[in-house]
Scaffold this motif. Structure first.
Motif, short mmCIF file in Angstrom:
data_model
loop_
_atom_site.label_atom_id
_atom_site.label_comp_id
_atom_site.label_asym_id
_atom_site.label_seq_id
_atom_site.Cartn_x
_atom_site.Cartn_y
_atom_site.Cartn_z
N ARG A 23 0.82 -1.21 0.00
CA ARG A 23 0.00 0.00 0.00
C ARG A 23 0.85 1.26 0.00
NH1 ARG A 23 -2.67 -1.23 4.30
NH2 ARG A 23 -4.13 -2.53 3.15
N HIS A 24 1.99 1.21 0.69
CA HIS A 24 2.79 2.42 0.85
C HIS A 24 4.13 2.37 0.13
CE1 HIS A 24 -0.17 3.96 3.63
NE2 HIS A 24 -0.09 2.85 4.34
N ARG A 25 4.28 1.43 -0.78
CA ARG A 25 5.49 1.32 -1.61
C ARG A 25 6.74 1.17 -0.74
NH1 ARG A 25 5.50 6.31 -5.47
NH2 ARG A 25 7.28 5.20 -6.37
N LEU A 26 6.65 0.27 0.21
CA LEU A 26 7.77 -0.03 1.09
C LEU A 26 8.35 -1.40 0.72
CD1 LEU A 26 6.16 0.90 4.54
CD2 LEU A 26 7.37 2.41 2.96
N VAL A 27 9.62 -1.59 1.02
CA VAL A 27 10.23 -2.90 0.88
C VAL A 27 10.07 -3.63 2.21
CG1 VAL A 27 12.37 -4.17 0.54
CG2 VAL A 27 11.89 -2.18 -0.86
N ALA A 28 9.37 -4.76 2.21
CA ALA A 28 9.19 -5.54 3.43
C ALA A 28 10.38 -6.46 3.62
CB ALA A 28 7.90 -6.35 3.36
N MET A 112 8.18 4.82 12.90
CA MET A 112 7.19 4.26 13.82
C MET A 112 7.47 2.78 14.06
SD MET A 112 2.98 4.32 13.61
CE MET A 112 2.90 6.10 13.89
N VAL A 113 7.12 2.31 15.27
CA VAL A 113 7.22 0.89 15.62
C VAL A 113 5.82 0.40 15.97
CG1 VAL A 113 8.23 -0.80 17.19
CG2 VAL A 113 9.56 1.21 16.49
N LEU A 114 5.32 -0.57 15.22
CA LEU A 114 3.99 -1.13 15.44
C LEU A 114 4.12 -2.49 16.11
CD1 LEU A 114 2.90 -0.15 11.90
CD2 LEU A 114 1.66 0.63 13.92
N GLU A 182 -9.68 -5.73 10.73
CA GLU A 182 -9.68 -4.74 11.81
C GLU A 182 -8.26 -4.37 12.21
OE1 GLU A 182 -11.27 -4.35 16.41
OE2 GLU A 182 -12.33 -5.67 15.00
N VAL A 183 -7.38 -5.36 12.23
CA VAL A 183 -5.97 -5.08 12.53
C VAL A 183 -5.40 -4.14 11.48
CG1 VAL A 183 -3.66 -6.08 12.69
CG2 VAL A 183 -5.60 -7.27 13.73
N ALA A 184 -5.73 -4.39 10.22
CA ALA A 184 -5.24 -3.54 9.13
C ALA A 184 -5.73 -2.10 9.30
CB ALA A 184 -5.70 -4.10 7.79
N ARG A 185 -7.00 -1.93 9.68
CA ARG A 185 -7.53 -0.57 9.89
C ARG A 185 -6.82 0.13 11.04
NH1 ARG A 185 -12.49 -3.14 8.56
NH2 ARG A 185 -12.97 -3.48 10.76
N SER A 186 -6.54 -0.61 12.10
CA SER A 186 -5.85 -0.01 13.25
C SER A 186 -4.44 0.43 12.86
CB SER A 186 -5.78 -1.03 14.40
OG SER A 186 -7.06 -1.36 14.86
N ILE A 187 -3.78 -0.38 12.03
CA ILE A 187 -2.43 -0.03 11.58
C ILE A 187 -2.47 1.23 10.72
CG2 ILE A 187 -0.55 -0.75 10.04
CD1 ILE A 187 -1.04 -3.63 11.03
N GLU A 188 -3.45 1.32 9.81
CA GLU A 188 -3.55 2.49 8.95
C GLU A 188 -3.84 3.75 9.77
OE1 GLU A 188 -2.84 2.90 5.69
OE2 GLU A 188 -2.07 0.88 5.93
N ALA A 189 -4.66 3.60 10.80
CA ALA A 189 -4.97 4.75 11.66
C ALA A 189 -3.71 5.23 12.38
CB ALA A 189 -6.04 4.37 12.68
N ALA A 190 -2.88 4.28 12.82
CA ALA A 190 -1.63 4.65 13.48
C ALA A 190 -0.69 5.33 12.50
CB ALA A 190 -0.97 3.40 14.07
N LEU A 191 -0.59 4.80 11.30
CA LEU A 191 0.31 5.37 10.30
C LEU A 191 -0.10 6.78 9.89
CD1 LEU A 191 0.99 2.31 7.94
CD2 LEU A 191 2.45 3.23 9.75
N ALA A 192 -1.40 7.06 9.95
CA ALA A 192 -1.88 8.38 9.58
C ALA A 192 -1.28 9.46 10.47
CB ALA A 192 -3.40 8.43 9.65
N ILE A 194 1.77 9.64 11.37
CA ILE A 194 3.15 9.96 11.01
C ILE A 194 3.20 11.31 10.30
CG2 ILE A 194 5.05 9.33 9.44
CD1 ILE A 194 4.62 6.45 10.15
N GLY A 195 2.13 11.62 9.59
CA GLY A 195 2.12 12.88 8.85
C GLY A 195 1.93 12.58 7.38
N ASP A 196 2.97 12.71 6.61
CA ASP A 196 2.89 12.45 5.18
C ASP A 196 3.00 10.95 4.95
OD1 ASP A 196 4.97 13.36 2.30
OD2 ASP A 196 3.06 12.33 2.46
N ILE A 197 1.86 10.31 4.70
CA ILE A 197 1.83 8.87 4.51
C ILE A 197 2.62 8.45 3.29
CG2 ILE A 197 0.27 7.02 3.77
CD1 ILE A 197 0.52 7.28 6.73
N GLY A 198 2.85 9.39 2.38
CA GLY A 198 3.65 9.07 1.22
C GLY A 198 5.05 8.69 1.60
N GLY A 199 5.42 9.05 2.84
CA GLY A 199 6.73 8.63 3.33
C GLY A 199 7.88 9.24 2.56
N LYS A 200 7.92 10.57 2.46
CA LYS A 200 9.02 11.21 1.75
C LYS A 200 10.35 10.84 2.38
CE LYS A 200 6.32 13.52 -1.00
NZ LYS A 200 6.22 13.16 -2.42
N ARG A 201 11.22 10.30 1.60
CA ARG A 201 12.51 9.87 2.11
C ARG A 201 13.44 11.05 2.27
NH1 ARG A 201 14.01 4.09 -0.16
NH2 ARG A 201 15.57 4.45 1.41
#
Length: 204
Positions: A23-28, A112-114, A182-192, A194-201
């Motif tokens: 969803r956020h173009r991250l390398v897992a 962030m640490v989830l 529901e876990v996914a929604r909670s994670i997205e709420a936490a990530l919101a 952070i600020g810019d969800i686009g995650g500017k590097r």
């Protein structure tokens, strides 16, 4: 955006990590996956860690840190990537400090640490159910006996990271016993938060 997923084995970190990364173009980066790949390839590292993994033990910090450092450099060189998601690393305070040093050298930091929480009994029921439903996908280390050892190692070695990251204002706790959606929604709420969800590097 650079994230860490914490939680006991069987809490569902891998499933959620894949969704968040896509969803956020991250390398897992899953240390478990990387180490299992090394074992399957029969590499030198794979030969070193095979017996450790099969017994539910922890692979030496230096080996895991070396793998992570190389993968972080590779991810940073990909312009299509907006950050990384670490699943399974760090596992202890020593690794956490090693990670900070690795990231600092690359002009990066953790955003962030989830932490996905789940009671031990629920973890055992979940792994037993997974084995029963998908016997063909069972890994060599995917047994209740090994899971019990891994849970003990988690409590002894990894649980202190909760306080470590909480003190730094980075920890967000998620109820891992809830349904996947529901876990996914909670994670997205936490990530919101952070600020810019686009995650500017950061500029390198």
């Amino acid at each position: 955006m650079n994230l860490i997923f914490l939680g006991p084995p069987g809490a569902g970190k891998g499933t959620q990590a894949r969704h968040v990364a896509e969803r956020h173009r991250l390398v897992a980066l899953s240390t478990g996956d990387m180490l299992r790949a090394a074992v399957a390839e029969g590499s030198e590292i794979g030969k070193q860690v095979r017996s450790i993994m099969e017994s539910g033990g922890l692979v030496p910090d230096e080996i895991v840190a070396s793998l992570i450092s190389e993968e972080l450099k590779r991810a940073r060189g990909d312009s299509a990537v907006e950050g990384v998601l670490l699943d399974g690393f760090p596992r202890n305070l020593k690794q956490a400090k090693m990670l900070e040093e690795i990231l600092a050298e690359q002009d990066e930091s953790i955003d962030m640490v989830l932490e996905l929480g789940l009671e031990d009994d629920a973890l055992l029921r979940r792994i037993e159910s997974r084995i029963a439903e998908n016997p063909s996908e069972r890994r060599e280390d995917d047994t209740p006996e090994v899971l019990r050892r891994r849970i003990k190692v988690y409590h002894d070695e990894t649980r202190p990271l909760s306080d470590y990251y909480r003190e730094r204002g980075l920890l967000r706790q998620i109820d891992g016993s809830a349904p996947i959606e529901e876990v996914a929604r909670s994670i997205e709420a936490a990530l919101a938060n952070i600020g810019d969800i686009g995650g500017k590097r950061k500029a390198g």
